[in-house]
Structure formats: C-alpha cells, structure tokens
Design an enzyme around this catalytic site. Structure first.
Site, PDB file in Angstrom:
ATOM      1  N   LYS A 126       0.871  -1.189   0.000  1.00 23.20           N
ATOM      2  CA  LYS A 126       0.000   0.000   0.000  1.00 23.20           C
ATOM      3  C   LYS A 126       0.895   1.223   0.000  1.00 23.20           C
ATOM      4  CE  LYS A 126      -4.441   0.848   0.137  1.00 23.20           C
ATOM      5  NZ  LYS A 126      -5.576  -0.011  -0.259  1.00 23.20           N
ATOM      6  N   ASP A 166      -6.895   4.093  -4.588  1.00 24.26           N
ATOM      7  CA  ASP A 166      -7.579   3.969  -3.290  1.00 24.26           C
ATOM      8  C   ASP A 166      -8.210   5.357  -3.080  1.00 24.26           C
ATOM      9  OD1 ASP A 166      -7.797   2.050  -0.811  1.00 24.26           O
ATOM     10  OD2 ASP A 166      -7.347   3.986   0.075  1.00 24.26           O
TER      11      ASP A 166
HETATM   12  P1  NDP Z   1     -12.892   7.717  -3.097  1.00 27.17           P
HETATM   13  O1  NDP Z   1     -11.810   8.715  -2.892  1.00 27.17           O
HETATM   14  O2  NDP Z   1     -13.415   7.488  -4.457  1.00 27.17           O
HETATM   15  O3  NDP Z   1     -14.130   8.062  -2.162  1.00 27.17           O
HETATM   16  C1  NDP Z   1     -13.983   8.126  -0.793  1.00 27.17           C
HETATM   17  C2  NDP Z   1     -15.314   8.509  -0.178  1.00 27.17           C
HETATM   18  O4  NDP Z   1     -15.235   8.380   1.225  1.00 27.17           O
HETATM   19  C3  NDP Z   1     -15.680   9.962  -0.445  1.00 27.17           C
HETATM   20  O5  NDP Z   1     -17.066  10.104  -0.434  1.00 27.17           O
HETATM   21  C4  NDP Z   1     -15.049  10.670   0.739  1.00 27.17           C
HETATM   22  O6  NDP Z   1     -15.623  11.918   1.040  1.00 27.17           O
HETATM   23  C5  NDP Z   1     -15.312   9.679   1.846  1.00 27.17           C
HETATM   24  N1  NDP Z   1     -14.237   9.806   2.852  1.00 27.17           N
HETATM   25  C6  NDP Z   1     -12.922   9.621   2.647  1.00 27.17           C
HETATM   26  N2  NDP Z   1     -12.230   9.848   3.762  1.00 27.17           N
HETATM   27  C7  NDP Z   1     -13.150  10.204   4.675  1.00 27.17           C
HETATM   28  C8  NDP Z   1     -13.079  10.562   6.031  1.00 27.17           C
HETATM   29  N3  NDP Z   1     -11.898  10.618   6.670  1.00 27.17           N
HETATM   30  N4  NDP Z   1     -14.242  10.824   6.677  1.00 27.17           N
HETATM   31  C9  NDP Z   1     -15.433  10.765   6.024  1.00 27.17           C
HETATM   32  N5  NDP Z   1     -15.559  10.446   4.737  1.00 27.17           N
HETATM   33  C10 NDP Z   1     -14.448  10.156   4.087  1.00 27.17           C
HETATM   34  O7  NDP Z   1     -12.319   6.364  -2.458  1.00 27.17           O
HETATM   35  P2  NDP Z   1     -12.835   4.860  -2.664  1.00 27.17           P
HETATM   36  O8  NDP Z   1     -14.286   4.849  -2.891  1.00 27.17           O
HETATM   37  O9  NDP Z   1     -11.923   4.240  -3.648  1.00 27.17           O
HETATM   38  O10 NDP Z   1     -12.481   4.225  -1.252  1.00 27.17           O
HETATM   39  C11 NDP Z   1     -13.441   4.111  -0.201  1.00 27.17           C
HETATM   40  C12 NDP Z   1     -13.018   3.010   0.758  1.00 27.17           C
HETATM   41  O11 NDP Z   1     -12.944   1.770   0.018  1.00 27.17           O
HETATM   42  C13 NDP Z   1     -11.634   3.157   1.383  1.00 27.17           C
HETATM   43  O12 NDP Z   1     -11.661   2.586   2.668  1.00 27.17           O
HETATM   44  C14 NDP Z   1     -10.733   2.321   0.491  1.00 27.17           C
HETATM   45  O13 NDP Z   1      -9.573   1.895   1.153  1.00 27.17           O
HETATM   46  C15 NDP Z   1     -11.670   1.160   0.193  1.00 27.17           C
HETATM   47  N6  NDP Z   1     -11.367   0.367  -0.981  1.00 27.17           N
HETATM   48  C16 NDP Z   1     -11.219   0.926  -2.215  1.00 27.17           C
HETATM   49  C17 NDP Z   1     -10.967   0.132  -3.298  1.00 27.17           C
HETATM   50  C18 NDP Z   1     -10.869   0.688  -4.677  1.00 27.17           C
HETATM   51  O14 NDP Z   1     -10.731  -0.116  -5.607  1.00 27.17           O
HETATM   52  N7  NDP Z   1     -10.955   1.967  -4.890  1.00 27.17           N
HETATM   53  C19 NDP Z   1     -10.798  -1.332  -3.176  1.00 27.17           C
HETATM   54  C20 NDP Z   1     -11.042  -1.822  -1.849  1.00 27.17           C
HETATM   55  C21 NDP Z   1     -11.300  -1.010  -0.811  1.00 27.17           C
HETATM   56  P3  NDP Z   1     -14.868  13.263   0.599  1.00 27.17           P
HETATM   57  O15 NDP Z   1     -15.032  13.319  -0.893  1.00 27.17           O
HETATM   58  O16 NDP Z   1     -15.565  14.344   1.327  1.00 27.17           O
HETATM   59  O17 NDP Z   1     -13.439  13.116   1.021  1.00 27.17           O
HETATM   60  O1  2IT Z   2      -7.884  -1.663  -0.801  1.00 25.80           O
HETATM   61  C1  2IT Z   2      -7.801  -2.147  -1.950  1.00 25.80           C
HETATM   62  O2  2IT Z   2      -7.949  -3.368  -2.148  1.00 25.80           O
HETATM   63  C2  2IT Z   2      -7.554  -1.251  -3.076  1.00 25.80           C
HETATM   64  N1  2IT Z   2      -7.487  -0.049  -2.865  1.00 25.80           N
HETATM   65  C3  2IT Z   2      -7.370  -1.809  -4.452  1.00 25.80           C
HETATM   66  C4  2IT Z   2      -5.977  -2.332  -4.640  1.00 25.80           C
HETATM   67  C5  2IT Z   2      -5.606  -2.737  -6.033  1.00 25.80           C
HETATM   68  O3  2IT Z   2      -4.418  -3.053  -6.218  1.00 25.80           O
HETATM   69  O4  2IT Z   2      -6.444  -2.787  -6.931  1.00 25.80           O
END
Ligand code: NDP
Ligand code: 2IT
Length: 453
Positions: A126, A166
C-alpha cells in the site's frame, strides 16, 4: 488468547505505540489466528506471525511539486512493501491529508490477506501521500503525480510491485502516474492497475469493488435463503466504491436510502435511483462534487452536516435491512453498531477497509448479525486488478462480460473459503475469523515453504 499471540501483540504495541490503526488491524487478526495455534504449531515454530507484522520494506520519500501560484510544495510519499510471499506486492495508493505510516501499514497488512483470498498470485502493499487533492486543479494533480512517480518508479515493476487506486486516486491520477512512468522508462508495461481501457486498463475495474461487495453479500444472503429484492440498504461514502455498490444494489432490486462524504450525510427515503446516482457520478468525476449539492438538486432528500467528530453518525440510524460502509476506516463506532442492530440491520458488508472499530466488531459478533469484513467483501477491486495484470501479460483485453464473470466467480469462491474456514476453525458464520484464517493459511504456507526470509 495464547501466550504467544498475546506476547506478539504486546511487542507490536511496544515498538509502534503511535500506530493505532496498525495495532487495531493486528489485534483483530491475531484474535482470529489464535484459533489455529494449537492445531498448526508450525506457525509458531517458524515465527510466521512475527514475520507478518514486520513489513518487508518501507519506503518514504519527499514529493516536491509546483502549485498554480508557482510556489514549491512538499509532501511526503510512501510505499509499504508488506509481504511478497505469494506474488508481487499489490495494493492501492491513497492521497488524503490523514495519510501516515500507521494508516498505510494497516492497509498493507489487510491487503496481504485480502489478496490471498482472491486466489490470484499477489502479495500485499500500500502507498500514498498526505497530499490533499481537494480543491487542486488538474494541472496541480498532474504535477504532483509526476513528481510522486519520479521517485516511486525505481521501486515498482510488473513483477515487483503493482500499485493501483484507493481514496483520492482514480482513473485521472492513475493516468498521470502511468504517463510519467512510461516517459521515464520508455516501456509500456503493467506497472499500475486501474488504467484507462484505451491504454491497458481492464474493463470493470472501476466497478469491481462495489460490484464484488454486492456479489459476495448476495452469496451470503442466498445461503440464508434471503435476497436483495425489495430490501432497504444503507451506503456510506460517495466515491468509487460507494457509487458502484449503489449501482449493483439497484440491479439486484434493492432500495438505497443513504450516501455521505466527509462533510455530511444524505438521507433519501424515497430511494437513490439510477438518475440520482448518475448525478452523483457526474459531479464526482467532473469536479469532485459534494453530497450537499445532491440535496439541493433533489428536494426529497435530507442533508445532515457531519464531519466525523460527533459521537455517532446519523446515517447508521436509518431503519434498513443491510448496511454497506464504503467511506473510510473506523466510520462505525460502538454506538453506530448499536443503532444498526437496534434498527434491524441483518448484514453489514464492508466496502471500506476496516470501517468498524474493535468495539463495533465485538458488538456485531455478540449480536449475531452477518458481518463481512473488508478484506473479503471489498476484494473484488484488487481481484480485477489481478485480472488486469493477467491481461497486460497476455497483451490482450478481455470483454466486460468476461471480466464480470470472473469477478463473480472469484467472489463466490471467497464466500466458500471464508465460510468453510469459519466452520472448521472458529464458529459458523463468523466471517471475520473465516476471512482472517482463510487469507492467512495460504500466505503462511508460502512463507514456510520459502524459508526464513
Ligand atoms: P474515493 O476517494 O473514491 O471516495 C472516498 C469517499 O469516502 C468519499 O465520499 C469521501 O468523502 C469519503 N471519505 C474519505 N475519507 C473520509 C473521512 N476521513 N471521513 C469521512 N468520509 C471520508 O475512495 P474509494 O471509494 O476508492 O475508497 C473508499 C473506501 O474503500 C476506502 O476505505 C478504500 O480503502 C476502500 N477500498 C477501495 C478500493 C478501490 O478499488 N478503490 C478497493 C477496496 C477497498 P470526501 O469526498 O468528502 O473526502
Ligand atoms: O484496498 C484495496 O484493495 C484497493 N485499494 C485496491 C488495490 C488494487 O491493487 O487494486
């Protein structure tokens, strides 16, 4: 807990007392693995757990970039290369002001077991930076990404370490990062996943985490004779994972009543339909829109300001059948968990990584609801990243249908493996233990087979 697991936990707390998220992830993991210590003494003999909590390598670096006013800005960049026993380090990059070693180590630790659960050959890693993309122009984001990659490029490679997105890193950032790598190295190789489909990306990668979350949850519900049809769901966040979770829930016939961001919570009891979801997607992709704007657009929705400093989140107080936290770590505390259970929620499927505090986890366990931990339920994203790596190696691009079908199969396999690990080593339906144990067993076997490295 056994003496050996307790001592290891004490050691982790002692050497890294200022890493609360990492300690939390290790605590939860060791509690599950404790079930194996008597049955599998080789884990203790070969000090597998002691090795797992120590990253193979931690890289920290300076990221200088010039803002639109011509001023030099400095951020801190990181890559945690946690464990490569089963394949190249693999895991996302997070751009958020809260990013620090504790958060990235917890994410890299979880990623190791998540990647193992996918059945693909990927180790855990990460990275990211405390750079805040909010309010930055495209050019600022590009200059930051170019500088970040200038340093990161020496540490990654298609067979070494393959980052992805992420929080704060989506298609735009991956494009800028990839462009800089290609320019520096004069090579077109799959060193990042989440690329655009016109330059080596996989179809369905943007959708994969949210879709996978719903596929796994559907398999669990089906095993209980239940489904999504006509059920009310709560989703938090409004970014990549939240958007495609909502999309797939709608495909499955569910009703979605909530979304959120770091400023507030949106409650739309009339249901977030395709049209409203399209509005959220467009806003976010074009200029990182806010949830508050949705409530202005669709008057039936209620917007409640909420920034995480409050002692509970109103989103988790809405009456519903299933809940999908898709924003960030520790967004569900004990009080939130109590609200969810009191309101009749029967399944919590984690789209985010570690969205529940240890107290919330314990409460879910005690209450007997179906609780699917992030390392299993959000594994669809990294799984399709693995499929993107496979396509890049083959110099082929599979159709969206081919990728989606493989994603569905992978999520079904994850259900089978976490379910059977729970039954064999813990208690039926304890998917937290099931995921930790099933993910761990493969990594452990690979580590033991490869000697003391
Ligand atoms: P994005 O940046 O696309 O979206 C994040 C969302 O969560 C936004 O709505 C953001 O609001 C909100 N957010 C982020 N940080 C905070 C915080 N500290 N407090 C409140 N709201 C928050 O990220 P993802 O959708 O990609 O990621 C969301 C979650 O999913 C994370 O935990 C990530 O690790 C996990 N994840 C992502 C994967 C991926 O493929 N993208 C895969 C597996 C897990 P704002 O816009 O106001 O910051
Ligand atoms: O938390 C996660 O699994 C991710 N942000 C995606 C990682 C990846 O390599 O696609």
């Amino acid at each position: 807990m056994h003496d050996v697991t307790q001592k290891l936990l004490d050691h982790v707390v002692k050497v890294d007392p200022h890493q609360p998220e990492f300690i939390q992830a290790v605590t939860s993991f060791l509690a599950s693995i404790d079930n194996l210590v008597d049955d599998l003494p080789q884990i203790v003999y070969h000090k597998v757990l002691d090795r797992l909590v120590e990253p193979e390598r931690v890289i920290m670096f300076r990221v200088p970039w010039i803002d639109d006013d011509g001023q030099l800005q400095i951020n801190r960049g990181y890559r945690i290369q946690m464990n490569s026993a089963i394949g190249p380090y693999k895991g996302g990059l997070r751009l958020h002001p809260s990013v620090n070693l504790s958060i990235l180590k917890f994410l890299a630790f979880e990623q190791t077991f998540k990647n193992s659960l996918t059945g693909l050959a990927m180790g855990g890693g990460k990275g990211g930076s405390d750079f805040n993309p909010k309010g930055k122009s495209d050019n600022e984001v590009m200059r930051f990404c170019q500088s970040f990659m200038t340093e990161l490029s020496r540490h990654i490679g298609e067979d070494t370490d393959v980052p992805a997105g992420d929080i704060g890193v989506g298609g735009r950032e991956i494009g800028y990062l990839y462009g800089q790598y290609r320019r520096m190295n004069n090579k077109s190789v799959g060193i990042l996943t989440g690329k655009g489909p016109s330059f080596g990306g996989s179809y369905i990668r943007p959708e994969a985490t949210g879709y996978g979350l719903v596929y796994l949850s559907a398999a669990i519900l089906e095993s209980k004779g239940k489904s999504f049809e006509g059920k009310t769901c709560l989703v938090s966040g409004s970014g990549n994972v939240a958007q495609y979770t909502v999309e797939k829930l709608l495909h499955m016939g569910a009703k979605v009543a909530t979304l959120s961001d770091s400023s507030g919570v949106l409650i739309d009891e009339s249901g977030i339909d395709e049209k409203k979801l399209a509005y959220v997607k467009t806003l976010k992709n074009v200029r990182r829109g806010r949830i508050a704007e949705y409530a202005q657009q669709f008057k039936e929705a209620v917007y409640i300001p909420h920034n995480g400093s409050e002692d509970s989140n109103p989103l988790w107080e809405v009456k519903a059948d299933y809940a999908f936290p898709c924003a960030t770590q520790n967004e569900i505390n004990l009080k939130d968990a109590q609200h969810l259970v009191a309101n009749g929620v029967q399944l919590v499927g984690e789209g985010a990584n570690m969205p529940s505090t240890l107290e919330a986890d314990a409460f879910f366990k005690e209450s007997g609801i179906l609780h699917v931990p992030g390392k299993a339920s959000n594994a669809g994203g990294v799984a399709v990243s693995g499929l993107e790596m496979a396509q890049n190696s083959q110099r082929l691009q599979w159709t969206p249908q081919q990728v989606d079908q493989q994603l569905q199969q992978i999520m079904k396999n994850i259900f089978v493996s976490i379910n059977s690990a729970a039954e064999k080593y813990s208690t039926k339906d304890n998917y937290v233990d099931g995921a930790n144990i099933a993910g761990f067993l493969k990594v452990s076997e690979a580590m033991i087979a490869q000697g003391y490295v």
